[in-house]
Design a protein around this motif. Structure first.
Motif, mmCIF file in Angstrom:
data_model
loop_
_atom_site.group_PDB
_atom_site.id
_atom_site.type_symbol
_atom_site.label_atom_id
_atom_site.label_comp_id
_atom_site.label_asym_id
_atom_site.label_seq_id
_atom_site.Cartn_x
_atom_site.Cartn_y
_atom_site.Cartn_z
ATOM 1 N N THR A 730 -5.754 2.926 6.320
ATOM 2 C CA THR A 730 -6.369 3.201 5.056
ATOM 3 C C THR A 730 -6.278 2.227 4.048
ATOM 4 O OG1 THR A 730 -6.633 5.318 3.706
ATOM 5 C CG2 THR A 730 -4.309 4.622 4.218
ATOM 6 N N THR A 731 -7.172 2.482 3.128
ATOM 7 C CA THR A 731 -7.354 1.571 1.737
ATOM 8 C C THR A 731 -7.346 2.986 0.482
ATOM 9 O OG1 THR A 731 -9.680 1.392 1.984
ATOM 10 C CG2 THR A 731 -8.246 -0.507 2.725
ATOM 11 N N THR A 732 -7.109 4.004 1.075
ATOM 12 C CA THR A 732 -7.249 5.027 -0.040
ATOM 13 C C THR A 732 -5.880 5.373 -0.811
ATOM 14 O OG1 THR A 732 -8.769 6.061 1.373
ATOM 15 C CG2 THR A 732 -7.731 7.437 -0.508
ATOM 16 N N HIS A 733 -5.925 5.298 -2.123
ATOM 17 C CA HIS A 733 -4.554 5.746 -2.844
ATOM 18 C C HIS A 733 -4.344 7.102 -2.603
ATOM 19 C CE1 HIS A 733 -1.712 5.936 -6.012
ATOM 20 N NE2 HIS A 733 -2.513 6.779 -6.582
ATOM 21 N N GLY A 734 -3.118 7.530 -2.372
ATOM 22 C CA GLY A 734 -2.728 8.894 -2.228
ATOM 23 C C GLY A 734 -2.985 9.530 -0.905
ATOM 24 N N ALA A 735 -3.456 8.497 0.107
ATOM 25 C CA ALA A 735 -3.507 9.365 1.752
ATOM 26 C C ALA A 735 -2.109 9.533 2.155
ATOM 27 C CB ALA A 735 -4.292 8.295 2.381
ATOM 28 N N TRP A 736 -2.153 10.400 2.914
ATOM 29 C CA TRP A 736 -0.695 10.740 3.171
ATOM 30 C C TRP A 736 -0.607 11.151 4.944
ATOM 31 C CZ3 TRP A 736 -1.021 15.521 5.415
ATOM 32 C CH2 TRP A 736 -2.072 16.458 4.843
ATOM 33 N N TRP A 737 0.583 10.875 5.322
ATOM 34 C CA TRP A 737 0.969 11.181 6.626
ATOM 35 C C TRP A 737 2.005 12.164 6.983
ATOM 36 C CZ3 TRP A 737 5.135 10.711 10.002
ATOM 37 C CH2 TRP A 737 4.811 10.824 11.415
ATOM 38 N N LYS A 738 1.948 13.229 7.579
ATOM 39 C CA LYS A 738 3.025 14.174 7.460
ATOM 40 C C LYS A 738 3.426 14.668 9.072
ATOM 41 C CE LYS A 738 2.542 16.950 4.167
ATOM 42 N NZ LYS A 738 2.241 18.171 3.335
ATOM 43 N N MET A 739 4.806 14.832 9.127
ATOM 44 C CA MET A 739 5.411 15.436 10.406
ATOM 45 C C MET A 739 6.504 16.341 9.887
ATOM 46 S SD MET A 739 7.413 13.100 13.323
ATOM 47 C CE MET A 739 8.088 14.074 14.887
ATOM 48 N N THR A 740 6.475 17.527 10.490
ATOM 49 C CA THR A 740 7.135 18.726 10.307
ATOM 50 C C THR A 740 8.488 19.068 11.512
ATOM 51 O OG1 THR A 740 5.866 20.408 11.099
ATOM 52 C CG2 THR A 740 5.536 19.844 9.004
ATOM 53 N N GLY A 741 9.406 19.563 11.227
ATOM 54 C CA GLY A 741 10.291 20.111 12.272
ATOM 55 C C GLY A 741 11.569 19.004 12.482
ATOM 56 N N VAL A 742 11.435 18.042 11.434
ATOM 57 C CA VAL A 742 12.116 17.016 12.007
ATOM 58 C C VAL A 742 13.656 17.017 11.643
ATOM 59 C CG1 VAL A 742 12.630 14.512 11.832
ATOM 60 C CG2 VAL A 742 10.153 15.587 11.790
ATOM 61 N N ALA A 743 14.536 16.697 12.485
ATOM 62 C CA ALA A 743 16.235 16.602 12.088
ATOM 63 C C ALA A 743 16.415 14.896 12.049
ATOM 64 C CB ALA A 743 16.888 17.061 13.335
ATOM 65 N N LEU A 744 17.157 15.008 10.986
ATOM 66 C CA LEU A 744 17.498 13.143 10.364
ATOM 67 C C LEU A 744 18.557 13.056 9.373
ATOM 68 C CD1 LEU A 744 14.380 11.854 8.363
ATOM 69 C CD2 LEU A 744 15.152 14.252 8.497
ATOM 70 N N ASP A 745 19.199 11.944 9.219
ATOM 71 C CA ASP A 745 19.638 11.476 8.633
ATOM 72 C C ASP A 745 19.517 10.015 8.031
ATOM 73 O OD1 ASP A 745 20.979 10.286 10.313
ATOM 74 O OD2 ASP A 745 23.086 11.422 10.044
ATOM 75 N N ARG A 746 18.616 9.476 8.835
ATOM 76 C CA ARG A 746 18.177 8.114 8.444
ATOM 77 C C ARG A 746 16.777 8.180 8.959
ATOM 78 N NH1 ARG A 746 21.144 3.135 10.856
ATOM 79 N NH2 ARG A 746 19.838 2.182 9.268
ATOM 80 N N ILE A 747 15.961 7.311 8.240
ATOM 81 C CA ILE A 747 14.399 7.058 8.338
ATOM 82 C C ILE A 747 14.178 5.548 8.220
ATOM 83 C CG2 ILE A 747 13.766 7.892 5.921
ATOM 84 C CD1 ILE A 747 11.532 9.380 7.256
ATOM 85 N N GLY A 748 13.026 5.402 8.962
ATOM 86 C CA GLY A 748 12.326 4.049 8.776
ATOM 87 C C GLY A 748 10.866 4.070 8.736
ATOM 88 N N VAL A 749 10.147 3.106 8.576
ATOM 89 C CA VAL A 749 8.663 3.144 8.798
ATOM 90 C C VAL A 749 8.358 2.010 9.598
ATOM 91 C CG1 VAL A 749 6.395 3.120 7.588
ATOM 92 C CG2 VAL A 749 8.191 4.429 6.811
#
Length: 820
Positions: A730-749
């Motif tokens: 995407t080139t759109t400012h404010g576009a988002w990606w979402k995932m629910t029900g996640v168990a975590l204490d660390r995150i990476g992209v």
């Protein structure tokens, strides 16, 4: 045993008559006293004792003799006196070429024929004639008037010879070869005189001498006892003293004499009847006169100096007293209490001989009996060590006698230069009280059974030394247990053992060949009885015993029978020096048989990988180091558990191939989007299963397609360059990606970076975790950017929002989450 020819000290010209002078007074007492022959002895005795000598071993025929024993001259004179018996002849005894001659005037009633020597006359073959002839030929003395009883008393230095008078009973001065002894008797004034040929007297002043005696026994020999430095008499005759030559001319093989041997190189000095090699003349004041002897005479000398002989080191000047063939050091504090100190000769011996034990033992011979003059304690030597003998136990020892004991200084018992603190390995001992027999190893007595004794090399009744029970009970010069590092080989056992902390640890043949300290080539062979009964052996090493494996140099310390690994200690840090052992003794701990002397300990494993990290890899590498423990690892078991990002961990799984795994590394495939945790445990050779290791986890990233929902503006793409082959762009400012029900204490992209790429912010629920700038100098795919760990959150919503200005590209490839 004859009256003098004329008044004492009055010279007389030789008579002109052909018959000579027949003495009116004969030694009639001798005929009554001497009814049998003395013992027949050989002249060459290894026990001769005297100082330096240059006298030849055979002085030859006297210049005044005509024929042997003056036979040619004696015969017509005796015949003219009416003699019809045998002619003049040797009786048998001879010393330094001076023979005893006969017939005997007092016994055979032969005539007294005056000798042919000028000056004071002596009658052949009276006892005085022998003494005067011997002194004339050996010492160069002039004849002087004296009965047999008066030869010693009447001697004056003006007669020549430089002889000295020694009073019978002087401590430290027994009669020596070449000494001329006078005897008195209450029955007449004539007495007797003889010449000492050999002397066997110990350091206590006890022994015997062989004496040339003329007009006496059938063969010219008489053996007399010496008791407490006092020469004993015979019949009614009592010796009161003797003439002694300090220069040693009467004893060319006596103490201090330097000798050569025909046909051999080298020089020896006599000390206590034994030849001790002279390596250099430097410490003897230069080259000294020597006497040459035949090899047969050399062979008859003592192997070691006689007990009680005093010798000194010619270089260091230290003084020693011989005991059992070994020089025992004398301290200045003890010297005056030693028998004969100050009167007995001290023979200087080459320093080389002390260093090389030439005719000197490094330690006294087994069964040598010694008593310390400083405290009166007595000992029997066994394997070079003094084993204490209490007075109450002396009667239990074979051969114990006050006359066989050598008095020594206490110095050796503190310095141990020529004594051992404990018996040499392999010494056979038998307890005089219990009759139990032992073989020593590492200073300790290891018991033997009657059945095993014949199998132990070197064992026989003659080789065993019966010692007092006291040492077995008190361990003064016996150790209760073998010293650490002692190697023994029980007969009938296929293995040998090294002692550590009083317990025997087995040695494999490979270790014995590779490590000199564990070599079994010269190990002491012992009975297996001790290993079964454990009187002087422990089943397992003492707590705190330090061990070092010969193969790996790994350090261990024993606690409760277990050799526990010491990971960071150096040998210098240990309370006691480590004992070198075979690594196999630790690796096989807990097994039956020879390995049972160490207990096993379950091994604990620590994994070194995988790293606790997020990953885009499709495999994970598990690795660990083989644990160092008592009982080596036989195999490993590996298990894992996994959980999806939105689910719980499933039960642990152990694949069958991982139940008895041998290597310490394994690679496994991991599914995308899962948390994986791994554990390893070890089973040792003893069959003990260790605990599971602490977990090591990794998390595989989810593909971008795992989103629960997305905003407008995203465009999907596929390429082998992208993670899992897909991506969202995407080139759109404010576009988002979402995932629910996640168990975590660390995150990476997982995303692509490029020069025109934008940025995104990452949120967990309503908390922004951070912002990622995806700009970079060049295009790079599947870049995993991670954030620091935060508080664990379950059932969370993860949102990725484009924060860059419109027109900047954001290519999202996946998301990595972990809860471990």
């Amino acid at each position: 045993m004859t009256p003098p020819n004329r008044a004492a000290d009055r010279p007389r010209r030789r008579p002109a008559t052909s018959l000579g002078i027949v003495l009116a007074l004969l030694c009639s007492l001798l005929a009554a006293v001497v009814t049998g022959s003395g013992a027949t002895l050989g002249v060459a005795d290894a026990s001769v004792v005297a100082p330096t000598s240059v006298t030849p071993l055979d002085v030859g025929r006297p210049s005044w003799w005509v024929g042997d024993c003056d036979a040619t001259r004696w015969a017509p004179i005796a015949a003219a006196a009416g003699w019809k018996g045998v002619g003049s002849h040797r009786m048998g005894a001879s010393y330094l070429g001076v023979p005893v001659c006969g017939p005997r005037p007092a016994v055979d009633h032969s005539p007294n024929v005056l000798w042919g020597r000028g000056g004071w006359g002596e009658s052949e073959w009276q006892c005085v004639e022998l003494a005067q002839r011997f002194m004339a030929q050996v010492y160069g003395t002039a004849a002087f008037g004296a009965n047999g009883s008066g030869v010693v008393a009447n001697y004056r230095t003006s007669y020549g010879g430089n002889l000295v008078k020694v009073t019978n009973g002087t401590v430290g001065q027994a009669p020596q070869p070449g000494d001329v002894v006078s005897f008195t008797t209450p029955r007449n004034i004539f007495g007797h005189v003889g010449v000492i040929a050999t002397s066997t007297v110990d350091g206590n002043g006890d022994g015997s001498v062989a004496m040339l005696t003329q007009n006496d026994s059938l063969d010219g020999w008489r053996t007399l006892a010496v008791v407490g430095w006092r020469l004993q008499g015979f019949g009614t005759l009592t010796p009161y003293g003797w003439l002694h030559d300090p220069a040693g001319r009467g004893n060319p093989l006596g103490d201090g004499a330097f000798i050569h041997v025909t046909g051999r190189t080298g020089t020896w000095r006599i000390a206590g009847g034994a030849p001790v090699l002279v390596n250099s003349w430097a410490t003897f004041g230069g080259v000294q006169p020597t006497t040459t002897i035949a090899p047969a005479q050399f062979a008859r000398l003592k192997s070691f100096p006689q007990d009680g002989t005093y010798i000194s080191d010619s270089l260091t000047k230290r003084i020693f007293r011989m005991a059992g063939g070994s020089p025992q050091a004398v301290s200045s504090a003890d010297a005056a209490r030693l028998p004969g100190w100050g009167t007995a000769d001290v023979v200087a011996v080459d320093h080389y001989s002390f260093l090389n034990n030439d005719h000197l033992r490094p330690y006294p011979a087994d069964r040598t009996l010694v008593c310390r003059v400083d405290n009166g304690y007595c000992y029997q030597i066994a394997g070079g060590a003094p084993l204490y003998v209490p007075k109450a136990d002396m009667a239990t020892l074979p051969g114990w006698s006050a006359k066989t004991v050598t008095q020594v200084s206490g110095l050796e018992f503190t310095t141990y230069g020529h004594l051992r603190p404990t018996p040499a390995d392999g010494t056979f001992l038998c307890d005089a009280t219990t009759k139990q027999c032992f073989r020593t190893a590492g200073g300790a007595p290891l018991g033997m059974s009657l059945a095993d004794s014949p199998r132990v090399p070197g064992w026989n009744n003659a080789s065993s030394i019966t010692v007092a029970h006291w040492e077995f009970a008190h361990s003064s010069h016996l150790r209760p247990y073998p010293v650490d590092g002692t190697v023994v080989c029980p007969v009938g056992d296929v293995r040998c053992y090294v002692f550590a902390g009083r317990a025997p640890l087995p040695i494999t043949p490979a270790a014995a060949s590779a490590a000199p300290a564990l070599s079994t080539t010269h190990a002491t062979k012992v009975s297996p009885w001790e290993f079964a009964h454990r009187v002087h052996v422990l089943q397992r090493p003492l707590n705190g015993t330090a061990l070092m494996a010969a193969q790996s140099k790994t350090l261990y310390v024993v606690q409760s029978g277990v050799a526990r690994y010491v990971p960071s200690t150096t040998p210098a840090d240990l309370a006691t020096p480590p004992v070198l052992i075979d690594q196999n003794a630790v690796d096989n701990a807990g097994l039956a048989g020879p390995w049972a002397h160490l207990l096993s300990n379950p091994a604990s494993v620590r994994m070194s990988s995988p790293d606790l990290a997020l990953t885009t890899a499709s495999t994970a590498t598990l690795s660990w180091t083989a644990p160092v423990a008592s009982s080596a690892v036989a195999s490993y078991a590996i298990r894992y558990e996994r959980a999806a990002a939105t689910g719980a961990f499933a039960p642990w799984v152990t694949p069958k191939a991982w139940t008895t795994y041998k290597p310490t590394k394994v690679r496994i495939a991991i599914a995308r989007g899962y948390d994986y945790c791994f554990q390893v445990r070890a089973t040792n050779r003893a069959g003990q299963v260790g605990p599971w290791s602490p977990t090591r986890c990794t998390a595989s990233a989810l593909d971008d397609s795992a989103a629960t929902s997305t905003s407008a503006g995203w465009r999907r793409s596929s390429s082998a360059l992208l993670y899992a082959g897909t991506g969202m762009r995407t080139t759109t400012h404010g576009a988002w990606w979402k995932m629910t029900g996640v168990a975590l204490d660390r995150i990476g992209v997982v995303a692509t970076t490029c020069a025109t790429c934008g940025s995104v912010s990452v949120w967990v629920n309503r908390v922004r975790v951070g912002v990622i700038d995806l700009s970079g100098p060049a295009v790079a795919y599947q870049q995993l950017v991670t954030f620091p760990r935060f508080a664990y959150t379950s059932g969370a919503t993860v949102t990725i929002v484009v924060t860059s200005a419109a027109g900047r590209t954001v290519q999202l490839d996946g998301i990595a989450v972990s809860r471990t």
